[in-house]
Every structure is written in C-alpha cells, then in structure tokens.
Design a protein around this motif. Structure first.
Motif, PDB file in Angstrom:
ATOM      1  N   VAL A   3     -28.103  -2.502   3.915  1.00 54.07           N
ATOM      2  CA  VAL A   3     -28.053  -1.255   5.018  1.00 54.07           C
ATOM      3  C   VAL A   3     -26.514  -0.987   5.432  1.00 54.07           C
ATOM      4  CG1 VAL A   3     -29.059   0.120   6.908  1.00 54.07           C
ATOM      5  CG2 VAL A   3     -30.527  -1.412   5.428  1.00 54.07           C
ATOM      6  N   THR A   5     -24.036   1.454   7.519  1.00 55.11           N
ATOM      7  CA  THR A   5     -24.196   2.666   8.468  1.00 55.11           C
ATOM      8  C   THR A   5     -22.719   3.401   8.238  1.00 55.11           C
ATOM      9  OG1 THR A   5     -22.691   1.229  10.058  1.00 55.11           O
ATOM     10  CG2 THR A   5     -25.060   1.091  10.232  1.00 55.11           C
ATOM     11  N   THR A   7     -21.872   5.697  10.809  1.00 54.11           N
ATOM     12  CA  THR A   7     -21.546   6.037  11.950  1.00 54.11           C
ATOM     13  C   THR A   7     -20.082   5.518  12.413  1.00 54.11           C
ATOM     14  OG1 THR A   7     -22.937   4.255  12.776  1.00 54.11           O
ATOM     15  CG2 THR A   7     -23.570   6.509  13.089  1.00 54.11           C
ATOM     16  N   SER A  79     -28.863   1.189   0.847  1.00 52.46           N
ATOM     17  CA  SER A  79     -29.361   2.128   1.845  1.00 52.46           C
ATOM     18  C   SER A  79     -28.613   2.403   3.007  1.00 52.46           C
ATOM     19  CB  SER A  79     -30.990   1.762   1.982  1.00 52.46           C
ATOM     20  OG  SER A  79     -31.646   1.706   1.058  1.00 52.46           O
ATOM     21  N   ASN A  80     -28.545   3.716   3.248  1.00 46.14           N
ATOM     22  CA  ASN A  80     -27.986   3.869   4.804  1.00 46.14           C
ATOM     23  C   ASN A  80     -28.813   5.166   5.413  1.00 46.14           C
ATOM     24  OD1 ASN A  80     -27.104   6.179   3.583  1.00 46.14           O
ATOM     25  ND2 ASN A  80     -25.153   5.625   2.988  1.00 46.14           N
ATOM     26  N   GLN A  81     -28.196   5.945   6.023  1.00 46.29           N
ATOM     27  CA  GLN A  81     -28.840   6.990   6.770  1.00 46.29           C
ATOM     28  C   GLN A  81     -29.225   8.052   5.964  1.00 46.29           C
ATOM     29  OE1 GLN A  81     -25.919   5.723   7.785  1.00 46.29           O
ATOM     30  NE2 GLN A  81     -25.538   5.900  10.026  1.00 46.29           N
ATOM     31  N   MET A  82     -28.850   8.068   4.826  1.00 47.60           N
ATOM     32  CA  MET A  82     -29.175   9.144   3.548  1.00 47.60           C
ATOM     33  C   MET A  82     -30.373   8.406   2.845  1.00 47.60           C
ATOM     34  SD  MET A  82     -25.252  10.338   2.891  1.00 47.60           S
ATOM     35  CE  MET A  82     -24.670   8.650   2.045  1.00 47.60           C
ATOM     36  N   ASP A 216     -27.981  13.934   1.006  1.00 44.74           N
ATOM     37  CA  ASP A 216     -29.750  13.434   0.601  1.00 44.74           C
ATOM     38  C   ASP A 216     -30.324  14.865   0.657  1.00 44.74           C
ATOM     39  OD1 ASP A 216     -28.522  13.172   3.164  1.00 44.74           O
ATOM     40  OD2 ASP A 216     -30.756  12.728   3.983  1.00 44.74           O
ATOM     41  N   HIS A 221     -33.835  14.846   6.298  1.00 34.25           N
ATOM     42  CA  HIS A 221     -32.647  14.527   5.802  1.00 34.25           C
ATOM     43  C   HIS A 221     -31.615  14.021   7.016  1.00 34.25           C
ATOM     44  CE1 HIS A 221     -31.202  18.378   7.265  1.00 34.25           C
ATOM     45  NE2 HIS A 221     -32.074  18.903   6.938  1.00 34.25           N
ATOM     46  N   SER A 222     -30.663  13.413   6.492  1.00 32.23           N
ATOM     47  CA  SER A 222     -29.583  12.933   7.461  1.00 32.23           C
ATOM     48  C   SER A 222     -28.911  14.128   8.182  1.00 32.23           C
ATOM     49  CB  SER A 222     -28.536  11.915   6.671  1.00 32.23           C
ATOM     50  OG  SER A 222     -27.738  12.494   5.824  1.00 32.23           O
TER      51      SER A 222
END
Ligand SMILES: [Zn+2]
Length: 261
Positions: A3, A5, A7, A79-82, A216, A221-222
């Motif tokens: 994962v 990030t 940010t 995987s990330n926020q998207m 995405d 969605h992000s």
C-alpha cells in the motif's frame, strides 16, 4: 499487497517554484508545427489504476474511442488511494483493444526537483520494466509525473518520445510544446469537469488537440479520479462533436500528416 500513500507528496508552492513553472511552460522545447485541421480528443489515464484499465477502457470502447495509459511501473501490482494499480495482464488487454501504453517515470518522482541524470535514469528504468512485463511495442508517449518539469529537461526527451503531456489546463494548437502538452484534468472538482466539457465543445468550432486525463474510474474514486458516469458524459460529448477520439500517437500522426495535403 503493497500500500503506497500519495499524501506524502507536496508540490513546491514557493514563489520561486511558481515563477519557474511559468518560465518552463513558456520555454517551448519542440513546437507543434502545424495547426490541427479538425479536433482530436485524447482520453488518458495516469499511473494507472486497474479501474482505468477496465472501467475507463470500457467506457471508451462503447464508442470505439482509443485512449492512452501512462504506466508507472514502480506502482504496478500495488494499491494506494486510487485502488489497485495495473499489472502485466492489463498492458496486454489494453494493447489488444487498440489502446496505447505511454510512459511515466518508474518511481513517480517530481522531475523538477531531481537531477537530469536521475530523471533520465528513472525514465529508462520504467521503459526497461515495461519491456520486462511483456510490453515490447515502442513507447513513444510520456507524461510528466505531477506535470512537473524544467526548461533544461524538456529538450532531453525529444529523442526518446514523440509527444509528452503535462497537467496544465489548455488546448493544443500550432506552436504548442510537444514536450509539455496541455491537458484537462478530471478529478473530484466538478468545475474541472465542466472546464473540460467546455473545451471539447469549443474545439468543435475551433479545431484543437485536446488531452483529458484522470486516474481511477470508480463510483467511490480518489481525489484524483472520476466517477464512471462523468467520464462517460465527456466521452459521448466528444463523440457528438465529431472529434477524433484516438491515441496520442494516432492524433499526432494525423495532425502532422495534414501538412502533406
Ligand atoms: Zn502520475
């Protein structure tokens, strides 16, 4: 599953960075030498999430449009926020459907803050990784991560890529920089979606080469992505205006081919 990030990244918001961005945009590394005689709308996806490869591509396929997916191989399989990012199978499926695979950098670095050598090595590594993942077609399109670049860096990409996309809003006409093409972002901000729609409609009367980009494509969605219905609306709008909805390589070839007619 790894994962990541997003940010952690913060663009340089200093006055110096703002001035530098403006000077970079004004400094044209390789101008588009002809005026598009009709409108081309390229739908593109950065990094890119699996939802772009499946839902995003399906929305394009509904109207037989061809898009471009700028792969950041350092994110592949993570995987990330998207959401989940692309893998080797996505590259194959997209290619077989006639979509284009473009390049990002391998580590998604801010190219305005790294040395030229580091940026070019990162780009080379990404292309090597794409080849190792089975994508053995020439990769001639690139997108600057975060849209960030420098005046001195842009000319260095002319030998490697035919066209390079940035993130600054605008349409591309004669004189546009092929090493930093303007683009409209589709994200959580509905005003940006309306701005892209207005540009597509305007281009129906004033031919231009338009890039749309997002990440995405999901209901939830992000901040950098878009809902499927909103993407579909723009894709159908572009179709209804009669724009050519092709890959960036196809658009560039068609625009430059116009000089011979
Ligand atoms: Zn990116």
């Amino acid at each position: 599953m790894t994962v990541m990030t997003m940010t952690a990244y913060q663009p340089d918001r200093s006055l110096g960075a703002k001035v530098r961005r403006r000077l970079t945009r004004w400094s044209v590394a390789e101008p588009l030498r002809v005026q598009p005689k009709r409108s081309y709308v390229c739908f593109t996806f950065d990094d890119f999430p699996k939802s772009a490869a499946d839902t995003g591509a399906e929305i394009l396929d509904e109207v037989d449009a061809k898009g471009c997916f700028y792969a950041c191989t350092g994110m592949a399989g993570t995987s990330n926020q998207m959401g989940r990012l692309f893998d080797a199978e996505d590259l194959t499926v997209l290619r077989l459907a006639g979509h284009e695979i473009g390049a990002h950098t391998e580590s998604h670095l801010d190219c305005a803050r790294a040395s030229d050598e580091k940026v070019l090595a990162d780009i080379r590594q990404n292309l090597t990784n794409l080849d190792a993942m089975g994508h053995d077609l020439p990769v001639t399109q690139f997108a600057w991560p975060y849209g960030e670049t420098r005046t001195r860096l842009k000319p260095k990409l002319t030998e490697r890529f035919h066209a390079v996309r940035g993130v600054l809003a605008g349409t591309n006409r004669k004189g546009a920089d092929l090493m930093q093409l303007s683009a409209y972002e589709l994200d959580e901000n509905d005003a940006n979606i309306e701005r892209a729609a207005a540009a597509i409609e305007h281009a129906a009367r004033h031919p231009a080469w338009i890039f749309i980009f997002t990440h995405d494509v999901r209901e939830k969605h992000s901040a950098w992505g878009v809902a499927p219905d909103k993407l579909r609306r723009l894709v159908r709008l572009a179709r209804d205006t009669g724009a050519e909805m092709v890959t960036p390589s196809m658009a560039l070839a068609a625009i430059q081919g116009n000089t011979m007619s």
